[in-house]
Design a protein around this motif. Structure first.
Motif, mmCIF file in Angstrom:
data_model
loop_
_atom_site.group_PDB
_atom_site.id
_atom_site.type_symbol
_atom_site.label_atom_id
_atom_site.label_comp_id
_atom_site.label_asym_id
_atom_site.label_seq_id
_atom_site.Cartn_x
_atom_site.Cartn_y
_atom_site.Cartn_z
ATOM 1 N N ALA A 204 0.863 -1.179 0.000
ATOM 2 C CA ALA A 204 0.000 0.000 0.000
ATOM 3 C C ALA A 204 0.902 1.231 0.000
ATOM 4 O O ALA A 204 1.765 1.369 0.870
ATOM 5 N N GLY B 158 -1.500 -3.606 -0.307
ATOM 6 C CA GLY B 158 -2.588 -2.860 -0.934
ATOM 7 C C GLY B 158 -3.377 -3.704 -1.905
ATOM 8 O O GLY B 158 -4.529 -3.394 -2.233
ATOM 9 N N ALA B 159 -2.763 -4.779 -2.383
ATOM 10 C CA ALA B 159 -3.420 -5.707 -3.302
ATOM 11 C C ALA B 159 -2.586 -6.980 -3.366
ATOM 12 O O ALA B 159 -1.393 -6.964 -3.063
ATOM 13 N N THR C 229 6.769 -3.005 -10.328
ATOM 14 C CA THR C 229 6.077 -2.002 -9.524
ATOM 15 C C THR C 229 7.007 -0.831 -9.248
ATOM 16 O O THR C 229 8.189 -1.021 -8.951
ATOM 17 N N GLY D 201 1.219 7.706 -5.892
ATOM 18 C CA GLY D 201 0.761 6.369 -5.548
ATOM 19 C C GLY D 201 1.738 5.293 -5.964
ATOM 20 O O GLY D 201 2.950 5.490 -5.989
ATOM 21 N N SER D 202 1.195 4.129 -6.281
ATOM 22 C CA SER D 202 1.990 2.976 -6.684
ATOM 23 C C SER D 202 1.434 2.430 -7.984
ATOM 24 O O SER D 202 0.211 2.345 -8.159
ATOM 25 N N LEU E 217 -1.927 -1.337 -13.153
ATOM 26 C CA LEU E 217 -2.780 -1.176 -11.979
ATOM 27 C C LEU E 217 -2.204 -0.051 -11.131
ATOM 28 O O LEU E 217 -1.020 -0.043 -10.816
ATOM 29 N N ILE F 32 -2.484 1.893 -7.496
ATOM 30 C CA ILE F 32 -3.009 1.797 -6.123
ATOM 31 C C ILE F 32 -2.875 3.160 -5.446
ATOM 32 O O ILE F 32 -1.779 3.737 -5.465
#
Length: 276
Positions: free
Chosen positions: A184, A192-193, A204, A236-237, A274, A276
């Motif tokens: 996260a 976070g996922a 990432t 964010g990420s 994606l 996050i």
């Protein structure tokens, strides 16, 4: 299942093999894979004076240098990602990172950073032309390329099921689904996922570990090539799935800077993202 880890490329590289092969065969395959990671480290290090990157950074405008095939491929891919992203991804960000104390200055005189600048041009015969003054850093793509080489080495050694993880840049081969916990961004100690990786790559990028204050301004190790600004915690990420980890690695910066999980560069490389 056999797992080994070694420090390379400024992070911990972990190789896990799930094949039911004799330990000796697996250990030999893992050693061959780590040798490929070490090769990328040696060729593409910003710090090592004898690396291809250091040689290119020392070159004068107009100089033509012959580089290792691996270095040439990474530089060529970096240029393609830069073109597809309208220079969001730009390896010529090194002067910015030096100015922010994220990288050590390889020479006393730091070249001026100009957004969108193309410092190097790849030409035939593994040659690279230094177009203008500037420094490049391959930290945003070389780690993913090292993962790709390590997986190729494992495959060539007869390994059918494995995963290589270089500080969050991963790629898996084989039928197994490898669970991946994504941090996260505002609480990196929490997931976070959770995703599953099967016969593909995932990279990432986020600034939760590199973001800090420097001389009264917010900086990080991630740079938007369009204007030279730092990508801070607010970005964010971003995680990108792709067939190649080098591609996924580079594209995370494009999505992080643009905030667009459907950026056209993703389609150009058959990747998905994606945020996050």
């Amino acid at each position: 299942m056999i797992r080994r880890a070694q420090p390379w490329l400024g992070t911990l590289v972990e190789i896990t093999v799930a094949d039911a092969l004799p330990d000796e065969a697996v250990q030999r395959a893992i050693s061959l894979a780590f040798a490929e990671v070490a090769l990328v480290h040696r060729l593409m290090s910003f710090h090592a004076a004898d690396s291809d990157v250091a040689r290119l950074n020392r070159a004068w405008p107009g100089d033509m240098l012959t580089v290792d095939p691996h270095t040439w491929r990474v530089l060529e891919l970096a240029q393609r990602v830069a073109d597809q992203s309208e220079q969001i991804f730009n390896i010529a960000c090194a002067p910015r990172l030096v100015a922010w104390d994220c990288l050590p200055a390889p020479q006393p005189e730091v070249p001026a950073y100009r957004p969108g600048l193309t410092v190097l041009r790849c030409e035939a015969g593994l040659r690279v032309r230094k177009a203008v003054p500037g420094w490049v850093d391959l930290g945003g793509i070389a780690k993913g390329y090292a993962v790709d080489l390590a997986l190729a080495a494992l495959g060539d050694a007869g390994i059918a099921s494995a995963c290589v993880n270089a500080g969050g840049d991963l790629r898996a081969i084989g039928p197994l689904a490898w669970p991946v916990r994504l941090r996260a961004p505002r609480d990196p100690g929490r997931a976070g996922a959770v995703l599953e990786l099967r016969d593909e790559a995932l990279a990432t990028s986020a600034s939760y570990f590199s973001a800090r204050r420097h001389e009264g301004r917010d900086v990080s190790a991630l740079v938007d090539g369009r204007d030279g600004s730092a990508l801070g915690a607010a970005a964010g990420s971003v995680s990108v799935r792709a067939a190649s980890c080098a591609v996924a690695d580079a594209l995370t910066k494009v999505v992080l800077a643009s905030g667009d999980a459907a950026h056209p560069a993703l389609q150009a490389f058959a990747a998905t993202a994606l945020i996050i």
